[in-house]
Scaffold this active site. Structure first.
Site, PDB file in Angstrom:
ATOM      1  N   THR A  25     -25.682 -12.521 -34.217  1.00  0.00           N
ATOM      2  CA  THR A  25     -26.985 -11.911 -34.475  1.00  0.00           C
ATOM      3  C   THR A  25     -26.818 -10.604 -35.232  1.00  0.00           C
ATOM      4  O   THR A  25     -25.997  -9.769 -34.857  1.00  0.00           O
ATOM      5  CB  THR A  25     -27.680 -11.652 -33.116  1.00  0.00           C
ATOM      6  OG1 THR A  25     -27.967 -12.913 -32.551  1.00  0.00           O
ATOM      7  CG2 THR A  25     -28.952 -10.850 -33.271  1.00  0.00           C
ATOM      8  N   TYR A 170     -29.342 -17.144 -22.051  1.00  0.00           N
ATOM      9  CA  TYR A 170     -30.626 -17.382 -22.718  1.00  0.00           C
ATOM     10  C   TYR A 170     -31.290 -18.630 -22.111  1.00  0.00           C
ATOM     11  O   TYR A 170     -30.776 -19.198 -21.141  1.00  0.00           O
ATOM     12  CB  TYR A 170     -30.419 -17.479 -24.236  1.00  0.00           C
ATOM     13  CG  TYR A 170     -29.935 -16.158 -24.802  1.00  0.00           C
ATOM     14  CD1 TYR A 170     -30.782 -15.056 -24.812  1.00  0.00           C
ATOM     15  CD2 TYR A 170     -28.630 -15.994 -25.258  1.00  0.00           C
ATOM     16  CE1 TYR A 170     -30.345 -13.822 -25.290  1.00  0.00           C
ATOM     17  CE2 TYR A 170     -28.183 -14.769 -25.742  1.00  0.00           C
ATOM     18  CZ  TYR A 170     -29.044 -13.682 -25.747  1.00  0.00           C
ATOM     19  OH  TYR A 170     -28.616 -12.474 -26.203  1.00  0.00           O
TER      20      TYR A 170
HETATM   21  C1  LIG Z   1     -22.549  -8.700 -33.339  1.00  0.00           C
HETATM   22  C2  LIG Z   1     -22.446  -9.950 -32.523  1.00  0.00           C
HETATM   23  C3  LIG Z   1     -23.556 -10.780 -32.415  1.00  0.00           C
HETATM   24  C4  LIG Z   1     -23.468 -11.985 -31.695  1.00  0.00           C
HETATM   25  N1  LIG Z   1     -24.535 -12.836 -31.672  1.00  0.00           N
HETATM   26  C5  LIG Z   1     -24.418 -14.075 -31.130  1.00  0.00           C
HETATM   27  C6  LIG Z   1     -25.442 -15.056 -31.305  1.00  0.00           C
HETATM   28  O1  LIG Z   1     -26.459 -14.866 -31.988  1.00  0.00           O
HETATM   29  N2  LIG Z   1     -25.245 -16.264 -30.718  1.00  0.00           N
HETATM   30  C7  LIG Z   1     -24.130 -16.548 -29.971  1.00  0.00           C
HETATM   31  O2  LIG Z   1     -24.008 -17.652 -29.445  1.00  0.00           O
HETATM   32  N3  LIG Z   1     -23.134 -15.638 -29.834  1.00  0.00           N
HETATM   33  C8  LIG Z   1     -23.233 -14.431 -30.411  1.00  0.00           C
HETATM   34  N4  LIG Z   1     -22.183 -13.550 -30.343  1.00  0.00           N
HETATM   35  C9  LIG Z   1     -20.914 -13.971 -29.723  1.00  0.00           C
HETATM   36  C10 LIG Z   1     -19.961 -14.508 -30.809  1.00  0.00           C
HETATM   37  O3  LIG Z   1     -20.427 -15.728 -31.345  1.00  0.00           O
HETATM   38  C11 LIG Z   1     -18.537 -14.753 -30.263  1.00  0.00           C
HETATM   39  O4  LIG Z   1     -18.590 -15.746 -29.282  1.00  0.00           O
HETATM   40  C12 LIG Z   1     -17.918 -13.498 -29.672  1.00  0.00           C
HETATM   41  O5  LIG Z   1     -18.056 -12.397 -30.565  1.00  0.00           O
HETATM   42  C13 LIG Z   1     -16.424 -13.715 -29.396  1.00  0.00           C
HETATM   43  O6  LIG Z   1     -15.724 -13.956 -30.596  1.00  0.00           O
HETATM   44  P1  LIG Z   1     -14.773 -12.785 -31.229  1.00  0.00           P
HETATM   45  O7  LIG Z   1     -13.917 -12.313 -30.110  1.00  0.00           O
HETATM   46  O8  LIG Z   1     -14.021 -13.490 -32.327  1.00  0.00           O
HETATM   47  O9  LIG Z   1     -15.693 -11.710 -31.726  1.00  0.00           O
HETATM   48  C14 LIG Z   1     -22.263 -12.324 -31.037  1.00  0.00           C
HETATM   49  C15 LIG Z   1     -21.166 -11.471 -31.132  1.00  0.00           C
HETATM   50  C16 LIG Z   1     -21.228 -10.305 -31.884  1.00  0.00           C
HETATM   51  C17 LIG Z   1     -20.020  -9.437 -32.001  1.00  0.00           C
END
Ligand SMILES: Cc1cc2nc3c(=O)[nH]c(=O)nc-3n(C[C@H](O)[C@H](O)[C@H](O)COP(=O)(O)O)c2cc1C
Length: 362
Positions: A25, A170
């Site tokens: 997001t 959610y």
């Molecule tokens: C800025 C931000 C926004 C996110 N928005 C969503 C989202 O809209 N939907 C979702 O399922 N996960 C969302 N997440 C979780 C990410 O999809 C992901 O699962 C999480 O960041 C772990 O991955 P990473 O360690 O590579 O960042 C968001 C994460 C971040 C950092």
């Protein structure tokens, strides 16, 4: 060439490699929910950077209860869909695939609904959230219709798949949790009852889109207002859930964890939650969490500075059969060219993530 950088297909979903952009997001749309030209460019840069599958930020399925901020893009009316079509075309022109993440924020919405009425904690800025309204028969029908329309629209504008956001507390996830779901009817109580509505959503979408249009379902143990929640206490409970998703017609499961390589049920063995999910369901699975970064997602916004780390332990999950695809979140915000950099063996050149990178769409 490492297997992770080789093509793979799931029915009509053809990917140039096994790297996925995790849904993130960004709240950068205008209040009309239409993806802006800057949003189109943001996704296009990740396609130019050779990401296999780009999953969009969560996109609101309706204007009634689905969104938590008006600047979250939505997936409902013709103008919004025309904006998304530009995203799809830009990504396809660069050789990548695209799936919108269909999102209903439920209890976290501006106009919140959930399985049960409840009070919500204050927002991060100290403002009060409205009380959550218990879903009535009318709400069930309206949400189902919004999911069906969004999924059909995604197919119509040329998306390669859809992802249903069933994670993180959610709407759909809040049905699974006995804490947030205290209903006494057929949607509450036993695990079989609690998973009923999410499964109805999957079945309704499955019969509304083409048989070979892939449905990805994202789920998690944790939720935003309870990072330690375990929805599935053991592999047996997880199997009830994965069997139901599989029978409802899901093609790919996206297992949302903080750390893709951490054991799913540490008291049993070292297998990751994605590994368990893949083994129990027999479905293709996406692992995500802490790839090429040092902090887990829930600790990413404090004072501690993130450092880059090797993506190899996550890639090994594909090699040893615990995952089919690896999703990258924060490191792909910091590095639109992530795949190109890592493919040439230069992961140490990756830029580290910090929360200031979220201010603009780079
Ligand atoms: C800025 C931000 C926004 C996110 N928005 C969503 C989202 O809209 N939907 C979702 O399922 N996960 C969302 N997440 C979780 C990410 O999809 C992901 O699962 C999480 O960041 C772990 O991955 P990473 O360690 O590579 O960042 C968001 C994460 C971040 C950092």
């Amino acid at each position: 060439m490492q297997q992770i950088f080789t093509p793979i297909s799931f029915g009509r979903l053809q990917l140039r490699n096994r790297i996925v952009m995790a849904p993130m997001t960004r709240r950068k749309a205008k209040k009309d929910g239409i993806p802006t030209p800057e949003i189109v460019e943001y996704y296009k840069r990740r396609a130019q950077g050779e990401v296999g599958l780009i999953i969009s930020e969560g996109t609101g399925i309706d204007s009634f209860h689905a969104y938590d901020t008006l600047t979250v893009p939505r997936f409902e009316n013709d103008d919004q869909l025309a904006g998304w079509e530009q995203v799809v075309n830009a990504i396809h022109a660069e050789g990548s695939a695209f799936a919108p993440q269909l999102w209903h924020t439920g209890r976290f919405a501006d106009n919140p609904i959930g399985p049960s009425a409840c009070k919500m904690p204050e927002r991060g800025d100290g403002t009060l959230r409205p009380e959550v309204q218990e879903m009535s028969e009318h709400h069930f029908a309206q949400v189902l219709e919004a999911y069906i329309n969004a999924a059909k629209n995604a197919e119509d504008i040329g998306c390669d798949a859809i992802e249903i956001h069933g994670a993180h507390g959610y709407l759909l996830d809040s049905f699974l949790s006995p804490v947030t779901n205290q209903r006494q009817d057929q949607y509450g109580g036993s695990l079989e009852n609690r998973l009923r509505f999410p499964i109805e959503v999957v079945k309704a979408i499955r019969s509304a889109v083409a048989k070979d249009f892939p449905i990805i379902y994202r789920f998690s143990q944790w939720q935003l207002d309870d990072y330690n929640q375990l929805k599935f206490q053991n592999p047996q409970e997880l199997q009830v859930w994965t069997d139901a998703l599989k029978n409802a017609g899901v093609d790919i499961l996206h297992v949302s964890t903080y750390d893709a390589t951490a054991p799913g049920f540490p008291s049993v063995n070292d297998k990751t939650l994605c590994g368990w999910t893949k083994e129990l369901s027999g479905l293709s699975c996406i692992a995500v969490g802490k790839v090429a970064v040092s902090l887990t997602f829930n600790n990413a916004y404090g004072e501690e500075q993130d450092e880059i780390s090797s993506p190899q332990p996550a890639f090994d999950l594909v090699k040893n059969g615990e995952a089919d695809l690896i999703a990258v979140g924060r490191s792909l915000i910091a590095n639109p060219d992530w795949v190109k950099i890592v493919k040439r063996g230069d992961w140490k050149q990756l830029r580290s993530f910090n929360k200031d990178l979220l201010k603009d769409l780079i």
